[in-house]
Design an enzyme around this catalytic site. Sequence first.
Site, PDB file in Angstrom:
ATOM      1  N   HIS A  39     -11.944 -48.338 -12.160  1.00 19.71           N
ATOM      2  CA  HIS A  39     -12.494 -47.587 -13.291  1.00 19.71           C
ATOM      3  C   HIS A  39     -13.799 -48.205 -13.784  1.00 19.71           C
ATOM      4  O   HIS A  39     -14.619 -47.556 -14.411  1.00 19.71           O
ATOM      5  CB  HIS A  39     -11.510 -47.559 -14.456  1.00 19.71           C
ATOM      6  CG  HIS A  39     -10.153 -47.081 -14.081  1.00 19.71           C
ATOM      7  ND1 HIS A  39      -9.918 -45.804 -13.624  1.00 19.71           N
ATOM      8  CD2 HIS A  39      -8.944 -47.701 -14.073  1.00 19.71           C
ATOM      9  CE1 HIS A  39      -8.621 -45.660 -13.370  1.00 19.71           C
ATOM     10  NE2 HIS A  39      -8.016 -46.796 -13.627  1.00 19.71           N
ATOM     11  N   HIS A  50     -16.520 -55.533 -19.659  1.00 20.79           N
ATOM     12  CA  HIS A  50     -16.702 -54.531 -18.601  1.00 20.79           C
ATOM     13  C   HIS A  50     -17.818 -53.578 -19.006  1.00 20.79           C
ATOM     14  O   HIS A  50     -18.374 -53.703 -20.103  1.00 20.79           O
ATOM     15  CB  HIS A  50     -15.387 -53.771 -18.368  1.00 20.79           C
ATOM     16  CG  HIS A  50     -14.942 -53.017 -19.578  1.00 20.79           C
ATOM     17  ND1 HIS A  50     -14.058 -53.516 -20.491  1.00 20.79           N
ATOM     18  CD2 HIS A  50     -15.295 -51.781 -20.049  1.00 20.79           C
ATOM     19  CE1 HIS A  50     -13.876 -52.640 -21.462  1.00 20.79           C
ATOM     20  NE2 HIS A  50     -14.615 -51.573 -21.212  1.00 20.79           N
ATOM     21  N   HIS A  69     -19.747 -49.477 -18.787  1.00 17.40           N
ATOM     22  CA  HIS A  69     -19.707 -48.032 -18.559  1.00 17.40           C
ATOM     23  C   HIS A  69     -21.124 -47.616 -18.171  1.00 17.40           C
ATOM     24  O   HIS A  69     -22.091 -48.127 -18.736  1.00 17.40           O
ATOM     25  CB  HIS A  69     -19.261 -47.301 -19.829  1.00 17.40           C
ATOM     26  CG  HIS A  69     -17.890 -47.723 -20.290  1.00 17.40           C
ATOM     27  ND1 HIS A  69     -16.747 -47.077 -19.879  1.00 17.40           N
ATOM     28  CD2 HIS A  69     -17.490 -48.741 -21.087  1.00 17.40           C
ATOM     29  CE1 HIS A  69     -15.692 -47.668 -20.423  1.00 17.40           C
ATOM     30  NE2 HIS A  69     -16.109 -48.689 -21.161  1.00 17.40           N
ATOM     31  N   GLU A  95     -20.913 -44.713 -23.653  1.00 12.30           N
ATOM     32  CA  GLU A  95     -19.782 -44.014 -24.264  1.00 12.30           C
ATOM     33  C   GLU A  95     -20.141 -43.598 -25.684  1.00 12.30           C
ATOM     34  O   GLU A  95     -20.048 -42.428 -26.054  1.00 12.30           O
ATOM     35  CB  GLU A  95     -18.556 -44.915 -24.275  1.00 12.30           C
ATOM     36  CG  GLU A  95     -18.088 -45.276 -22.871  1.00 12.30           C
ATOM     37  CD  GLU A  95     -16.587 -45.377 -22.787  1.00 12.30           C
ATOM     38  OE1 GLU A  95     -16.034 -46.333 -23.353  1.00 12.30           O
ATOM     39  OE2 GLU A  95     -15.963 -44.488 -22.159  1.00 12.30           O
ATOM     40  N   HIS A 144     -18.908 -53.611 -23.008  1.00  9.34           N
ATOM     41  CA  HIS A 144     -17.817 -53.839 -23.959  1.00  9.34           C
ATOM     42  C   HIS A 144     -17.239 -55.228 -23.730  1.00  9.34           C
ATOM     43  O   HIS A 144     -16.787 -55.526 -22.621  1.00  9.34           O
ATOM     44  CB  HIS A 144     -16.706 -52.800 -23.762  1.00  9.34           C
ATOM     45  CG  HIS A 144     -17.091 -51.429 -24.199  1.00  9.34           C
ATOM     46  ND1 HIS A 144     -16.423 -50.294 -23.779  1.00  9.34           N
ATOM     47  CD2 HIS A 144     -18.082 -51.002 -25.039  1.00  9.34           C
ATOM     48  CE1 HIS A 144     -16.987 -49.230 -24.334  1.00  9.34           C
ATOM     49  NE2 HIS A 144     -17.993 -49.622 -25.100  1.00  9.34           N
ATOM     50  N   THR A 187     -11.110 -46.725 -25.044  1.00 10.89           N
ATOM     51  CA  THR A 187     -11.736 -45.481 -24.578  1.00 10.89           C
ATOM     52  C   THR A 187     -11.150 -45.019 -23.254  1.00 10.89           C
ATOM     53  O   THR A 187     -11.641 -44.068 -22.654  1.00 10.89           O
ATOM     54  CB  THR A 187     -13.263 -45.646 -24.427  1.00 10.89           C
ATOM     55  OG1 THR A 187     -13.510 -46.595 -23.391  1.00 10.89           O
ATOM     56  CG2 THR A 187     -13.895 -46.105 -25.720  1.00 10.89           C
ATOM     57  N   THR A 188     -10.139 -45.739 -22.785  1.00 11.70           N
ATOM     58  CA  THR A 188      -9.425 -45.353 -21.562  1.00 11.70           C
ATOM     59  C   THR A 188      -7.935 -45.334 -21.880  1.00 11.70           C
ATOM     60  O   THR A 188      -7.501 -45.983 -22.836  1.00 11.70           O
ATOM     61  CB  THR A 188      -9.677 -46.376 -20.433  1.00 11.70           C
ATOM     62  OG1 THR A 188      -9.306 -47.675 -20.889  1.00 11.70           O
ATOM     63  CG2 THR A 188     -11.119 -46.387 -20.003  1.00 11.70           C
TER      64      THR A 188
END
Length: 388
Positions: free
Chosen positions: A101, A127, A129, A139, A152, A233-234
């Site tokens: 992911h 991690h 995005h 995000e 993040h 957010t996941t």
Amino acid sequence: MGLQNLRLLLLIGAFLGPLVTCDDPEDHPHEDHPPGPPHGHWSYTDITDWHKAYPACGEKEQSPINVDTGDTTFDPTLKPIEVSGYDVSPEERLKLKNNGHTVVLQLPDSLQIIGGLANTYRAAQLHFHWGSQSSPGSEHTVNGQKFPGEIHVVHFSSRFQSLDEAVTQPGGLAVLAAFIQEGPKVNEDYQHLLTHLEKVKEAGQSTEIRGFDIRGLLPQQLDRYYRYNGSLTTPPCYQTVNWTIFNQTVFLSEDQLDILEDTIHHDHDHILQMNFREPQSLNGRLVLSSFRPPVSGRKAPGQAPAPSASAPDPANGPSDRSGEGAPRDDSQTFSTGDMLAIIFGVLFAVTALAFFIYFRQNQKKNPRSSDKKSNVIYKAAAPEDNMA
Ligand SMILES: [Zn+2]
């Protein structure tokens, strides 16, 4: 351990996949399998179904959000974010993993947030995005503007023993978020990490990298930020996150952004891009800011350029990555102050013009007044003369 227990553990592990690195093969995505509870997998292609397997994803305090800077509430009690232990010794090894992911860097819990939150938070992982070369992938958004990427850094409250324990508890997590955009220079702090991405190209792969200064991955200014309560957010989307979104952005060179966007796969043939969730409804939540948005539109005093990145080079021209709105070079987004300055400037100019026309007409009617007042000028102020 009974089979039931084992299955439960596997399921929980899969749920926490994006958050917790787990060496279990179950952590690997299998996009050919149907999403949902039987496998505990999810993907960015089935976001609208997340809530079916993970009910919290359908609740009312979800993340990310759009920050409308005009609707934020200045809170003078929000102190600068202060971190400690972020400069990790090169002797230490940090695990970098592609979990299907995103790419996750595990962090020792000696890294801590010691200021700017109600209590101490210990680091667990960081991690990213991202989008693609033609589309931004942050995000959170600011006044509707999306940035090329977002980092993040996930922490858990020191009230708890571990991330696993904290993740389901109110106030259990604190995430530091910063936007990533394109600049003219190579960001050396990011380079150390980016050069290893090739080794974790396939989902499930991991490698170990030398310790380095994690602080360098964040913006220079940690005192200006937005704060709100939200969620992961996941999946499983637990609403346990105290969010800090820095106002200042970090800059990567074009080549570095390419590496971030084009290296990681979510399965053997598919590149992992656009790994973000769209902004969720605020549903009445307050978004606090640690600073007053600039009213005049002028740079705030002491507004320094980003640390490892000067302003983007205007000679490079507009980039696809600037997304829906070109970010300003000082990392500030277009503020309400700017809008007001322009509106007032235009209004003032129109009023002055009307007065000038009226004055000229009177001059024609009464030539003498012209003699007396020929040096009196009602000059229409250009917007930049007063407020812009
Ligand atoms: Zn994230």
